[in-house]
Design an enzyme around this catalytic site. Structure first.
Site, PDB file in Angstrom:
ATOM      1  N   ASP A 164       0.586  -1.027  -0.023  1.00 20.83           N
ATOM      2  CA  ASP A 164      -0.009  -0.412  -0.055  1.00 20.83           C
ATOM      3  C   ASP A 164       1.095   0.397   0.160  1.00 20.83           C
ATOM      4  OD1 ASP A 164      -2.071   1.843   0.262  1.00 20.83           O
ATOM      5  OD2 ASP A 164      -2.422   1.492   2.514  1.00 20.83           O
ATOM      6  N   ASN A 184       5.823   1.588   3.017  1.00 20.87           N
ATOM      7  CA  ASN A 184       6.300   1.458   4.112  1.00 20.87           C
ATOM      8  C   ASN A 184       7.198   0.476   4.743  1.00 20.87           C
ATOM      9  OD1 ASN A 184       6.797   4.503   4.321  1.00 20.87           O
ATOM     10  ND2 ASN A 184       4.993   4.903   4.818  1.00 20.87           N
ATOM     11  N   THR A 185       5.541  -0.181   4.511  1.00 23.53           N
ATOM     12  CA  THR A 185       6.516  -2.210   5.786  1.00 23.53           C
ATOM     13  C   THR A 185       7.690  -3.069   4.883  1.00 23.53           C
ATOM     14  OG1 THR A 185       3.658  -1.810   5.853  1.00 23.53           O
ATOM     15  CG2 THR A 185       4.880  -4.315   6.393  1.00 23.53           C
TER      16      THR A 185
HETATM   17  P1  IMP Z   1       1.661  -0.705   4.010  1.00 26.86           P
HETATM   18  O1  IMP Z   1       3.229  -0.281   4.729  1.00 26.86           O
HETATM   19  O2  IMP Z   1       0.939   0.669   3.920  1.00 26.86           O
HETATM   20  O3  IMP Z   1       2.415  -0.191   2.066  1.00 26.86           O
HETATM   21  O4  IMP Z   1       0.892  -1.735   4.067  1.00 26.86           O
HETATM   22  C1  IMP Z   1       0.911  -3.066   3.970  1.00 26.86           C
HETATM   23  C2  IMP Z   1       0.053  -3.618   4.947  1.00 26.86           C
HETATM   24  O5  IMP Z   1      -1.031  -2.856   5.432  1.00 26.86           O
HETATM   25  C3  IMP Z   1      -0.279  -4.966   4.545  1.00 26.86           C
HETATM   26  O6  IMP Z   1       0.990  -5.460   4.702  1.00 26.86           O
HETATM   27  C4  IMP Z   1      -1.701  -5.696   4.737  1.00 26.86           C
HETATM   28  O7  IMP Z   1      -1.416  -5.897   5.969  1.00 26.86           O
HETATM   29  C5  IMP Z   1      -2.147  -4.018   5.314  1.00 26.86           C
HETATM   30  N1  IMP Z   1      -3.261  -3.375   4.413  1.00 26.86           N
HETATM   31  C6  IMP Z   1      -2.823  -2.510   3.000  1.00 26.86           C
HETATM   32  N2  IMP Z   1      -3.496  -2.266   2.212  1.00 26.86           N
HETATM   33  C7  IMP Z   1      -4.917  -3.511   2.678  1.00 26.86           C
HETATM   34  C8  IMP Z   1      -5.811  -3.199   2.587  1.00 26.86           C
HETATM   35  O8  IMP Z   1      -6.443  -3.104   1.808  1.00 26.86           O
HETATM   36  N3  IMP Z   1      -7.010  -4.685   3.149  1.00 26.86           N
HETATM   37  C9  IMP Z   1      -6.044  -4.890   4.288  1.00 26.86           C
HETATM   38  N4  IMP Z   1      -4.648  -4.793   4.516  1.00 26.86           N
HETATM   39  C10 IMP Z   1      -4.604  -3.889   3.609  1.00 26.86           C
END
Ligand code: IMP
Ligand code: MG
Length: 171
Positions: free
Chosen positions: A99, A102-103
């Site tokens: 998304d 960052n993770t």
């Molecule tokens: P990021 O660090 O914003 O890329 O978030 C990644 C993490 O957020 C993923 O591993 C998911 O666990 C959670 N996440 C982000 N978007 C969604 C979504 O649309 N549905 C469910 N989980 C999400």
């Protein structure tokens, strides 16, 4: 009552996971592949993906949690470290969804400290709208612009991971 709008069917998921598995099998033929799944979200995708990869490979998991509800806390908590030796090996991080990015960036940086020969990213879904960091997703089954989706491992507050297809969740 939450509403579940179908976004990706079981058949579409199956077809795409098979294709990505074939791509990985071809690209890693002469490499030393280790799939490292990001818990908890990637567990369903990982189980299907590994069975579509025809070359020898090993499997491990890393535990990371970064979300509460539908918004990022900006913090990452490592809850499990990989058990396998990753030095000089070709690591493919397997994630449910990218998304903001960052993770995965933090996980990738952490894995890099273990001196693998290569680290690439394979995500079931590559979601673009909120991307905050520049991260290369080498393999993705589906590309989405926005929305909050659940099912096939993806959760909302730890629920709905068991749904066999992918739905847009309207709360
Ligand atoms: P990021 O660090 O914003 O890329 O978030 C990644 C993490 O957020 C993923 O591993 C998911 O666990 C959670 N996440 C982000 N978007 C969604 C979504 O649309 N549905 C469910 N989980 C999400
Ligand atoms: Mg999650």
């Amino acid at each position: 009552m939450p509403e579940f709008i179908p976004v990706i069917s079981e058949q579409e998921i199956k077809k795409q996971v098979k294709k990505i598995g074939q791509d990985i099998s071809r690209d890693y033929q002469t490499k030393d592949l280790v799939l490292v799944g990001v818990l908890n979200g990637a567990f369903v995708f990982m189980a299907d993906l590994t069975r579509q990869i025809s070359i020898d490979h090993e499997i491990d998991f890393i535990g990371a949690s970064s979300y509460e509800g539908t918004s990022s806390t900006g913090q990452i908590l490592f809850t499990k470290q990989p058990d396998l030796e990753l030095e000089n090996r070709d690591v493919l991080l397997v994630e449910d969804i990218v998304d903001t990015g960052n993770t995965l960036l933090k996980i990738k940086n952490f894995i890099t400290l273990l001196n693998p020969r290569s680290v690439k990213i394979c995500s079931l879904i590559d979601k673009h709208e909120r991307r905050e960091v520049n991260i290369d997703v080498a393999y993705s089954c589906f590309s989405l612009e926005k929305g909050f989706i659940v099912g096939y491992g993806l959760d909302y507050d730890e629920k709905y991971r068991n749904l066999p297809a992918i739905y847009d969740l309207k709360l």
